[in-house]
Design a protein around this motif. Structure first.
Motif, mmCIF file in Angstrom:
data_model
loop_
_atom_site.group_PDB
_atom_site.id
_atom_site.type_symbol
_atom_site.label_atom_id
_atom_site.label_comp_id
_atom_site.label_asym_id
_atom_site.label_seq_id
_atom_site.Cartn_x
_atom_site.Cartn_y
_atom_site.Cartn_z
ATOM 1 N N SER A 94 31.650 -15.677 3.268
ATOM 2 C CA SER A 94 32.425 -14.857 4.197
ATOM 3 C C SER A 94 32.675 -15.518 5.543
ATOM 4 C CB SER A 94 31.745 -13.510 4.401
ATOM 5 O OG SER A 94 30.487 -13.709 4.962
ATOM 6 N N SER A 95 31.782 -16.432 5.973
ATOM 7 C CA SER A 95 32.028 -17.015 7.300
ATOM 8 C C SER A 95 32.525 -18.452 7.202
ATOM 9 C CB SER A 95 30.754 -16.949 8.133
ATOM 10 O OG SER A 95 29.727 -17.630 7.474
ATOM 11 N N SER A 118 27.489 -11.319 -3.879
ATOM 12 C CA SER A 118 28.388 -10.269 -3.412
ATOM 13 C C SER A 118 29.553 -10.925 -2.693
ATOM 14 C CB SER A 118 27.653 -9.306 -2.482
ATOM 15 O OG SER A 118 27.318 -9.945 -1.282
ATOM 16 N N THR A 119 30.726 -10.372 -2.865
ATOM 17 C CA THR A 119 31.903 -10.944 -2.219
ATOM 18 C C THR A 119 32.892 -9.839 -1.887
ATOM 19 O OG1 THR A 119 33.802 -12.411 -2.498
ATOM 20 C CG2 THR A 119 32.886 -11.468 -4.490
ATOM 21 N N HIS A 120 33.753 -10.125 -0.904
ATOM 22 C CA HIS A 120 34.784 -9.159 -0.537
ATOM 23 C C HIS A 120 36.131 -9.547 -1.122
ATOM 24 C CE1 HIS A 120 32.612 -6.435 1.867
ATOM 25 N NE2 HIS A 120 32.206 -7.325 2.734
ATOM 26 N N GLN A 139 25.551 -25.392 6.967
ATOM 27 C CA GLN A 139 24.398 -24.490 6.963
ATOM 28 C C GLN A 139 24.265 -23.781 5.616
ATOM 29 O OE1 GLN A 139 24.564 -21.805 10.300
ATOM 30 N NE2 GLN A 139 23.837 -23.362 11.709
ATOM 31 N N GLN A 140 25.416 -23.344 5.078
ATOM 32 C CA GLN A 140 25.370 -22.623 3.816
ATOM 33 C C GLN A 140 24.852 -23.533 2.697
ATOM 34 O OE1 GLN A 140 26.338 -19.299 4.212
ATOM 35 N NE2 GLN A 140 25.156 -19.121 2.351
ATOM 36 N N GLN A 177 23.662 -14.426 4.147
ATOM 37 C CA GLN A 177 25.059 -14.584 4.518
ATOM 38 C C GLN A 177 25.222 -15.615 5.635
ATOM 39 O OE1 GLN A 177 26.563 -10.898 5.833
ATOM 40 N NE2 GLN A 177 28.640 -11.614 6.087
ATOM 41 N N SER A 178 24.501 -15.381 6.693
ATOM 42 C CA SER A 178 24.443 -16.389 7.730
ATOM 43 C C SER A 178 23.072 -16.228 8.315
ATOM 44 C CB SER A 178 25.499 -16.155 8.790
ATOM 45 O OG SER A 178 25.248 -14.933 9.419
#
Lengths: 256, 337
Positions: free
Chosen positions: A167-168, A194-196, A144-145, A83-84
């Motif tokens: 997410s970020s 995965s995601t929100h 970064q991602q 994720q990060s």
């Protein structure tokens, strides 16, 4: 071909986290994993990535049980995009991408020319080759991602597991990274992400796996499975689905 | 921070510095031996036939006093710095130093016990080495048994077991004979390379190679450990096993260093940091840089320790005097760099 998860159950101590989770993803498929916080998404990923070994049930990739594979062989099947990633020590972008190639060499050897070439190619693929000499920790979240995605591509695995990669990120970078991930499925990568955001799942993914309290709440093609009922069940939010020329829009009913 | 520019050139420069310092160290000492004589003595020792232009005293000073001490200083500096670098990577923590898992306090306890029991020389070294390994083994086993984050548990267990052995050392000092044994223990604990002998060098060589060779070979993979267990595992590294190997090697290096030279602090913390400034975090260059720089640093400090004042200053005191301010300087410089 692809990944097959059958009856995976696991617990932290006496607290069950995953209960009889069964699903599959074919080669070239984008599977979005939805679920409220604490539904077991991260634990499921940890089982897939080999850092959680105490589960029952089986996870097979191309017919091979993940538990019987060595870490190196498993890494050839599945790569991970966190994720990060807040590194304690600073590495250059090229070195970060190069780490993905580690399993291709003997433990006693540093990466050679072919590995450096592979890392550069992966950075080009995500459009981050101009960042090569920069220090990873000084990049923006979006950059970064991208580099972490390049690292996973350099690993040459068939399946990419992504833990809330968007997410970020800001609005634009979220959409760009998800489009790129979608493109990767056309090259034969299998994506578990995965995601929100149900909207993003609806737009970008082929299929959806919804988890609730560690059990599968729904699984199937995104446009069939994602309904107002499911969203109410998962998130306790009422929504309306609007058909637009670009596909359905999910509108949350919030008081303004 | 431009850290990646030509790391190989930088390593070559560090090697040249170490070699220069190594040779220069023979010139400094109470007995003056000029450079041509030093070269002659060493050349003859290597089997070349040279017409002697030196006195026997000079030959004894160079071969039996200075040579072992210089070798040992360079080797201990190299070992402590490599161990510090390894621990920092494994624990993803730039504050880790070679004594983080109790290798030093275990060795000190062993040495104090040996002196109390009337041993000297080899006995002290052996017991210090044994207790050092025992301490870290204990810490590792406790850390494994505890629940939660493996790394945090190991660090906590290290602190606790360390303080246990420090208390043991204090107790030994309390009961030791204050006129003979207590000063000996105290002096040993301060850390010193005086009285280094050929057999110390030979003893040290085994653990040094056993510790350094795997670390140097595995150094690329050690990079991945700094990302944490989950990511390292996902990239195909058996993180738990690699961590065990790295900890074992680093412990071997620390145990051997402390048991031949006593507590020499700061080297294993300051040198990895400084190397990092020079060549960056990539362990491919960081390990060699640390080793070379550590060797040079300890050699330099040991030269000061034996030549600055009429009586020798224990090297452990000097490394702290030089290391601590230097570290503070680096820390405050950090943001502007």
């Amino acid at each position: 071909m692809g990944i097959l998860v059958q009856g995976v159950t696991c617990a932290y101590g006496s607290r069950p986290v995953l209960q009889d989770v069964t699903f599959s993803a074919q080669k070239g498929e984008f599977l979005a994993v939805l679920g409220p916080n604490g539904a077991g998404k991260s634990t499921l990923f940890r089982c897939l990535l080999g850092s959680m070994r105490g589960y029952s049930g089986t996870i097979t990739v191309d017919g091979e049980d993940l538990r019987t594979l060595s870490p190196g062989k498993r890494a050839k099947k599945i790569a991970y995009i966190p994720q990060s990633h807040r590194p304690t020590f600073g590495y250059s972008v090229l070195d970060t991408a190069l780490m993905g190639t580690t399993r291709q060499r003997s433990p006693f050897l540093s990466p050679g020319k072919p590995q450096v070439e592979r890392a550069r190619e992966a950075l080009r693929r995500v459009g981050a080759d101009h960042l090569e000499g920069r220090e990873f920790s000084r990049l923006s979240g979006g950059e970064q991602q991208l580099v972490l995605l390049a690292r996973a591509i350099a690993q040459d695995s068939e399946i990419l597991v992504m833990d809330e990669p968007a997410s970020s990120l800001d609005y634009g970078n979220q959409l760009r990274i998800l489009s790129m991930v979608r493109e990767l499925t056309e090259e034969g990568y299998t994506i578990l992400l995965s995601t929100h955001d149900p909207q993003q799942a609806l737009w970008f993914s082929h299929r959806v796996l919804a988890l609730e309290n560690g059990a599968v709440a729904a699984e199937g093609p995104a446009r069939e499975v994602l309904t107002a009922d499911l969203i109410r069940r998962l998130y306790r939010v009422d929504t309306a689905f609007w058909d637009t020329p670009q596909g359905p829009m999910i509108l949350p009913e919030v008081k303004l | 921070m431009r850290t990646k520019r030509r790391p190989v050139t930088k390593l070559m420069v560090l090697l040249a510095v170490l070699l220069a310092l190594f040779h220069l160290s023979f010139l400094w000492g109470r007995l003056e031996v000029p450079l041509p004589q030093v070269i002659g003595i060493l050349a003859e020792r290597c089997g070349l036939s040279v017409t002697p232009t030196w006195t026997d005293t000079m030959a004894v000073a160079v071969l039996h006093i200075r040579l072992p001490r210089i070798l040992l200083a360079a080797m201990v500096g190299c070992a402590l710095s490599a161990a510090g670098t390894a621990y920092q990577c494994v624990f993803q923590n730039p504050m880790a130093s070679p004594d983080i898992l109790g290798a030093s306090s275990g060795a000190c306890f062993g040495a104090a016990l040996a002196i109390l029991l009337g041993h000297s020389g080899g006995g002290v070294t052996a017991l210090a080495f044994g207790f050092s390994l025992l301490t870290v083994g204990l810490v590792y086993l406790i850390g494994r048994r505890a629940r939660g984050s493996r790394i945090l548990n190991m660090l906590l267990a290290g602190m606790m077991v360390s303080s246990l052995f420090s208390a043991g050392t204090s107790y030994i000092k309390l009961v030791a004979d204050p006129s003979s044994k207590l000063p000996e223990i105290t002096y040993w604990l301060m850390g010193s390379l005086s009285g280094a002998q050929g057999k110390d060098v030979v003893f040290f060589l085994g653990p040094l190679l056993m510790g350094l060779i795997p670390l140097v070979l595995l150094r690329w993979r050690v990079n991945l450990l700094t990302l944490g267990e989950e990511e390292a595992t996902a990239m195909g590294v058996d993180a738990a096993r690699l961590r065990l190997v790295v900890i074992f090697c680093a412990t071997l290096l620390t145990a051997a260093s402390v048991s031949v030279s006593g507590m020499i602090g700061w080297v294993g913390l300051v040198i990895p940091h400084f190397s990092c400034r020079l060549v960056g975090n990539d362990c491919r260059y960081l390990f060699p840089a640390s080793m070379l720089m550590g060797g040079s640093f300890l050699l330099l400090v040991d030269n000061i320790s034996r030549n600055l004042l009429a009586t020798e200053i224990p090297i452990g005191i000097l490394t702290a005097f030089i290391g601590a301010p230097f570290f503070l300087y680096l820390m405050t410089r950090k943001e502007g760099a």
